[in-house]
Every structure is written in C-alpha cells, then in structure tokens.
Scaffold this motif. Structure first.
Motif, short mmCIF file in Angstrom:
data_model
loop_
_atom_site.label_atom_id
_atom_site.label_comp_id
_atom_site.label_asym_id
_atom_site.label_seq_id
_atom_site.Cartn_x
_atom_site.Cartn_y
_atom_site.Cartn_z
N MET A 1 0.84 -1.19 0.00
CA MET A 1 0.00 0.00 0.00
C MET A 1 0.88 1.24 0.00
O MET A 1 2.08 1.18 0.27
N LYS A 2 0.27 2.40 -0.26
CA LYS A 2 0.93 3.69 -0.15
C LYS A 2 0.49 4.35 1.16
O LYS A 2 -0.65 4.18 1.62
N ALA A 3 1.41 5.10 1.76
CA ALA A 3 1.12 5.74 3.03
C ALA A 3 1.92 7.02 3.19
O ALA A 3 3.06 7.13 2.71
N VAL A 4 1.33 8.01 3.86
CA VAL A 4 2.08 9.16 4.35
C VAL A 4 2.95 8.67 5.50
O VAL A 4 2.48 7.91 6.35
N GLN A 5 4.20 9.11 5.55
CA GLN A 5 5.12 8.59 6.58
C GLN A 5 6.30 9.53 6.77
O GLN A 5 6.60 10.36 5.91
N PHE A 6 6.94 9.39 7.92
CA PHE A 6 8.23 10.06 8.13
C PHE A 6 9.10 9.18 9.00
O PHE A 6 8.61 8.43 9.84
N PRO B 1 4.41 -1.59 4.08
CA PRO B 1 3.81 -2.92 4.15
C PRO B 1 2.32 -2.87 4.50
O PRO B 1 1.90 -2.09 5.36
N ASP B 2 1.52 -3.70 3.82
CA ASP B 2 0.10 -3.78 4.15
C ASP B 2 -0.07 -4.23 5.60
O ASP B 2 0.65 -5.12 6.07
N PRO B 3 -1.02 -3.65 6.32
CA PRO B 3 -1.24 -4.07 7.71
C PRO B 3 -1.90 -5.44 7.80
O PRO B 3 -2.68 -5.83 6.91
N GLU B 4 -1.57 -6.17 8.84
CA GLU B 4 -2.23 -7.44 9.14
C GLU B 4 -3.06 -7.24 10.40
O GLU B 4 -2.57 -6.75 11.42
N HIS C 1 -3.32 7.71 7.88
CA HIS C 1 -3.17 8.41 6.62
C HIS C 1 -2.45 7.51 5.63
O HIS C 1 -1.28 7.69 5.29
N SER C 2 -3.18 6.51 5.18
CA SER C 2 -2.64 5.45 4.32
C SER C 2 -3.81 4.83 3.56
O SER C 2 -4.97 5.08 3.86
N GLU C 3 -3.47 4.01 2.55
CA GLU C 3 -4.54 3.37 1.78
C GLU C 3 -5.32 2.36 2.60
O GLU C 3 -6.53 2.18 2.40
N LEU C 4 -4.63 1.68 3.51
CA LEU C 4 -5.25 0.69 4.39
C LEU C 4 -4.83 0.95 5.82
O LEU C 4 -3.72 1.45 6.07
N ALA C 5 -5.69 0.61 6.77
CA ALA C 5 -5.34 0.77 8.18
C ALA C 5 -5.99 -0.34 8.99
O ALA C 5 -7.16 -0.67 8.77
N LYS D 1 -6.56 12.57 0.80
CA LYS D 1 -7.12 11.33 0.27
C LYS D 1 -6.02 10.53 -0.41
O LYS D 1 -5.11 11.12 -1.02
N PRO D 2 -6.08 9.19 -0.33
CA PRO D 2 -5.11 8.39 -1.09
C PRO D 2 -5.13 8.78 -2.56
O PRO D 2 -6.21 9.00 -3.13
N ASP D 3 -3.95 8.87 -3.14
CA ASP D 3 -3.89 9.26 -4.54
C ASP D 3 -4.70 8.31 -5.42
O ASP D 3 -5.25 8.71 -6.45
N SER D 4 -4.80 7.05 -5.00
CA SER D 4 -5.55 6.07 -5.77
C SER D 4 -7.05 6.34 -5.76
O SER D 4 -7.79 5.79 -6.59
N GLU D 5 -7.52 7.20 -4.84
CA GLU D 5 -8.94 7.52 -4.76
C GLU D 5 -9.30 8.73 -5.62
O GLU D 5 -10.47 9.10 -5.71
N LEU D 6 -8.30 9.37 -6.21
CA LEU D 6 -8.55 10.61 -6.96
C LEU D 6 -8.58 10.36 -8.45
O LEU D 6 -8.07 9.36 -8.94
#
Length: 346
Positions: free
Chosen positions: A1-6, A21-24, A121-125, A341-346
């Motif tokens: 997935m894509k996510a905002v991060q630092f 990494p996608d969350p489990e 702030h990510s595609e999945l949570a 919003k996730p870029d994939s949602e735009l």
C-alpha cells in the motif's frame, strides 16, 4: 500500500508518500480501506517530535480517517465487510479507576492513534474495533474523515467539562480552526451568546455562518478590550482557549467574575504566567479537557451525520501532498479542517 510517513522528526520536508507494508489485522481489529483522512494540529506536533514520544519509525500519522471495512478479525462483532466507518482515535486501558468510572478520556494510559501509535493516513489501516464508529452511507467521506476528533473534543470542552448553559456567553478563540469552528456551532446549538475571534474578515464571516453572534479580528483589535467593551465591562462566562501562551493572559481578562477558561491544548506554548492574582480575586476556574468518552462521542457525532453540525473542509488534497496540508495548518490558511485522500482515490 501507499502511506504518508516520516522516518525522523523535523520540518515538513521529512514527510514522504510511498510504499509501506500492508497491515495485518489482529483478532479484535478491522481492516479499513481508507477513503479520506483528516488533519489536526497534533499531526504537526507529532511530526516535530513534541511532546517527546518514543515512536516506531517510519511512522504513519493521522488520527482522523474514514473508509470502508475490507476485513474483520475473528473477535469483531460490531462491523462487517462493506460497512462505512470513521476512526475514534483515543485508546484507553479499560482497567484504571477513570475507565471504570466511565471517564475513559482521563485514563492513566491514554494514547492516540496517529500520535503515540501508527495512524491512518494510508490506503489501508488496521484499527481496533473499539476505535471505530459507524457512519451512515449518505455521509460524504470528507465529512466522515474530518469530524470525529474536533467535534468530540469541542463537545467535551463545552458540554461536559465547561457545562455551558443557554443563558451564558462564551468566547471561542481561533474560531477558524477545526476545534474552533466546532465549538462555535456547539455553543450556538446550546443557545449561548457566542463571541468568536479569527485573523481575517473572511474567516470571521465563516464564523458568523457557524453561529457566532459577535466577531473580533484579533489582528486588528485587542480581543480582551473588545470583549470588555461589548459586554459593558462584564466579560464572558466562558473562554474556549486552545492557543496557550499567546492568548492566556487576555483570556483571563475577558472573563466575568466566576467565569472559566476551558482548554484542550496550547499551540503557541504551554507555560504562560499563571495569573493567580486575577484567578483568585475574580474567582475564576481553569479547566482542562482532552477528547471525549464513548458516550459523549455517541452524543455528538449523530448531530454531524444528520447535518445539525457541519464539518467545514477548507481543502481536500492528495496524500502525496501531505506536506502542503501540514503547511496549511501551520500557516493558518483558510477556515475549517484539511483532508487528505489516497492518490488512488482521486
């Protein structure tokens, strides 16, 4: 997935939007396909490293978000695939005396999703079931994503902690921000006389649309002097102040005898002079507040979902422009909340 991060604390240049990494999910968690995430000033503080919190880097920020349930853990009973949900970010231990007394927001182990632990702030949570609230399908994603934290915070400040009544007057500082514009609406809903400050005439006009009866441009006027003049030197019964050092002395000056300040934060600093002489002489109260209990959340969010309150969104940006979203908060641009919003949602 894509996510905002630092991966370190710092200025806006530490923010990235990239692969994560996608969350489990655990047995008590829900996998949410995030459609939008709301920003709050605590996202700025977390990025800067204040207060000092031992984070696992890279860190995903975001305490507010909304989306569609994609999967549920074996112990989840309240939600199923396809449900619309919003995040309630407060995490409580469920064991201490405050949790047992129904005051979870005073929990000794109180933590926030997005601040102390990984945000949304990510595609999945992956979100614990207890940290989700149901959202009616007619509610748009921007509203669902931006309402939870600010409206529950303002509700607890004014209603539960401040006990604002319909015959009283209240001054809301920073009425153009997320908590501020929620506080104006709640005070108006109660029936109080509402005074509001903001930095531009445009923002003041929005505050009036939200229910403010009187407005003050704090860039042009000393708001304490204006309040004394507007109220015939009496002052107001309550001041909602989440700004701190820069406003606290004038907040005290704005109060009538027996009045109270309610505060949920200190964006300009948390160590102003105590003002004890004014506090004891005028018999004032300074009341702290954070976010709400589950019961308070159940009281206020339906009033957002049904349109009684409006979560104003000043901008909706792609998550890849999260740094710009942070800049809008830091530079006090616009009125209301900022959504990504996730870029994939735009």
């Amino acid at each position: 997935m894509k996510a905002v991060q630092f991966s370190e604390h710092g200025d806006r240049d530490v923010i990235e939007y990239g692969d994560f990494p996608d969350p489990e999910i655990e047995r008590d968690e829900v996998l949410v396909d995030i459609k939008a995430g709301g920003l709050n000033f605590l996202d700025v503080w977390t990025r800067r490293g204040l207060p000092i919190i031992d984070l696992d880097f890279p860190h995903i920020p975001g305490s507010d978000g909304a989306g569609v349930v994609q999967d549920v853990g074996d112990e989840v009973t309240r939600f199923e695939v396809g449900d619309h949900v919003a995040v309630q970010p407060g995490k409580y231990c469920g064991k201490c005396e405050f949790c047992r007394d129904g005051e979870e927001s005073m929990c000794v182990s109180y933590h926030l999703i997005g601040e102390h632990i990984r945000g949304v702030h990510s595609e999945l949570a992956a979100v614990p079931e207890e940290n989700l609230v149901a959202v009616p399908e007619h509610v748009d994603w921007e509203t669902a994503a931006s309402a939870s934290l600010v409206f529950q915070t303002a509700w607890r400040m004014l209603i539960s902690r401040g006990e604002l009544g319909p015959s009283e007057s209240v001054l809301v500082l920073g009425a153009s921000g997320g908590v501020g514009h929620a506080a104006v609406q709640i005070a108006d809903y109660v029936g109080a006389e509402v005074y509001a400050t903001a930095s531009t005439d445009e923002k003041l006009s929005y505050a009036e649309d939200c229910g403010a009866d009187h407005v003050i441009n704090y860039e042009d006027e000393d708001f304490a002097n204006e309040i004394r003049e507007m109220t015939g030197k009496r002052g107001v019964d309550m001041v909602v102040d989440h700004i701190g050092d820069a406003t606290y002395p004038d907040s005290l000056k704005s109060l009538a005898k027996g009045g109270r300040i309610v505060t949920c934060g200190a964006t300009t600093g948390g160590n102003p002079g105590a003002g004890l002489n004014r506090i004891f002489w005028n018999q004032l109260s300074v009341i702290g507040s954070t976010m709400a209990t589950p019961g308070e959340i159940d009281d206020v969010l339906p009033l957002v979902w049904d349109g009684t309150f409006e979560s104003h969104v000043r901008a909706s940006l792609p998550m890849s422009e999260a740094a710009r979203a942070h800049e809008m908060l830091e530079e006090r641009e616009g009125f209301g909340s900022v959504v990504v919003k996730p870029d994939s949602e735009l």
